[in-house]
Scaffold this motif. Structure first.
Motif, PDB file in Angstrom:
ATOM      1  N   LYS A   1      28.062 -36.130 -21.132  1.00  0.00           N
ATOM      2  CA  LYS A   1      26.661 -35.737 -21.288  1.00  0.00           C
ATOM      3  C   LYS A   1      25.775 -36.946 -21.572  1.00  0.00           C
ATOM      4  O   LYS A   1      24.649 -37.034 -21.063  1.00  0.00           O
ATOM      5  CB  LYS A   1      26.525 -34.710 -22.401  1.00  0.00           C
ATOM      6  N   ILE A   2      26.260 -37.886 -22.359  1.00  0.00           N
ATOM      7  CA  ILE A   2      25.474 -39.092 -22.636  1.00  0.00           C
ATOM      8  C   ILE A   2      25.293 -39.912 -21.361  1.00  0.00           C
ATOM      9  O   ILE A   2      24.208 -40.439 -21.101  1.00  0.00           O
ATOM     10  CB  ILE A   2      26.134 -39.915 -23.755  1.00  0.00           C
ATOM     11  N   LEU A   3      26.340 -40.000 -20.538  1.00  0.00           N
ATOM     12  CA  LEU A   3      26.214 -40.731 -19.271  1.00  0.00           C
ATOM     13  C   LEU A   3      25.232 -40.037 -18.329  1.00  0.00           C
ATOM     14  O   LEU A   3      24.454 -40.706 -17.635  1.00  0.00           O
ATOM     15  CB  LEU A   3      27.582 -40.870 -18.614  1.00  0.00           C
ATOM     16  N   ILE A   4      25.259 -38.720 -18.299  1.00  0.00           N
ATOM     17  CA  ILE A   4      24.299 -37.985 -17.462  1.00  0.00           C
ATOM     18  C   ILE A   4      22.876 -38.210 -17.977  1.00  0.00           C
ATOM     19  O   ILE A   4      21.934 -38.369 -17.198  1.00  0.00           O
ATOM     20  CB  ILE A   4      24.657 -36.491 -17.412  1.00  0.00           C
ATOM     21  N   GLY A   5      22.709 -38.237 -19.293  1.00  0.00           N
ATOM     22  CA  GLY A   5      21.394 -38.517 -19.873  1.00  0.00           C
ATOM     23  C   GLY A   5      20.902 -39.902 -19.511  1.00  0.00           C
ATOM     24  O   GLY A   5      19.722 -40.097 -19.206  1.00  0.00           O
ATOM     25  N   ALA A   6      21.792 -40.887 -19.531  1.00  0.00           N
ATOM     26  CA  ALA A   6      21.405 -42.238 -19.129  1.00  0.00           C
ATOM     27  C   ALA A   6      21.007 -42.263 -17.658  1.00  0.00           C
ATOM     28  O   ALA A   6      20.069 -42.973 -17.271  1.00  0.00           O
ATOM     29  CB  ALA A   6      22.550 -43.210 -19.395  1.00  0.00           C
ATOM     30  N   LEU A   7      21.696 -41.482 -16.840  1.00  0.00           N
ATOM     31  CA  LEU A   7      21.341 -41.395 -15.425  1.00  0.00           C
ATOM     32  C   LEU A   7      19.971 -40.745 -15.243  1.00  0.00           C
ATOM     33  O   LEU A   7      19.164 -41.210 -14.420  1.00  0.00           O
ATOM     34  CB  LEU A   7      22.419 -40.607 -14.672  1.00  0.00           C
ATOM     35  N   PHE A   8      19.677 -39.684 -16.016  1.00  0.00           N
ATOM     36  CA  PHE A   8      18.343 -39.076 -15.991  1.00  0.00           C
ATOM     37  C   PHE A   8      17.277 -40.115 -16.321  1.00  0.00           C
ATOM     38  O   PHE A   8      16.251 -40.211 -15.646  1.00  0.00           O
ATOM     39  CB  PHE A   8      18.230 -37.933 -17.007  1.00  0.00           C
ATOM     40  N   LEU A   9      17.522 -40.891 -17.365  1.00  0.00           N
ATOM     41  CA  LEU A   9      16.534 -41.887 -17.779  1.00  0.00           C
ATOM     42  C   LEU A   9      16.387 -43.003 -16.755  1.00  0.00           C
ATOM     43  O   LEU A   9      15.286 -43.521 -16.551  1.00  0.00           O
ATOM     44  CB  LEU A   9      16.918 -42.464 -19.142  1.00  0.00           C
TER      45      LEU A   9
END
Length: 87
Positions: free
Chosen positions: A36-44
């Protein structure tokens, strides 16, 4: 076979399953959190890539990636609002 040997083997297998199976659940939760943190970084990253023309720039660090990863798109919008109006 002697019944004592059979019972001993079954008890040993049960203990092995208990000890090996116990760490699997916490590791699964940690793995899901990291994803989830990696997906959040991708969103950002995509927000910064496409929002640069609009002047939107949210830094990518552990806190912002966690917020956007666990909250999803509403988290990203909240970070944009915080960046635009508060900071």
């Amino acid at each position: 076979m002697d019944p004592i040997i059979v019972v001993s083997i079954l008890a040993g297998l049960a203990l092995i399953i208990l000890f090996i199976g116990a760490p699997a659940k916490p590791l699964r939760f940690i793995g899901q959190g990291v994803v989830k943190i990696l997906i959040g970084a991708l969103f950002l990253f995509f927000l910064n890539a496409f929002g640069s023309s609009l002047g939107l720039n949210v830094p990518i660090n552990l806190v912002t990636a966690s917020v956007s990863g666990f909250l999803g798109i509403p988290g990203v919008l909240a970070l944009v609002a915080i960046e635009a109006w508060i900071i």
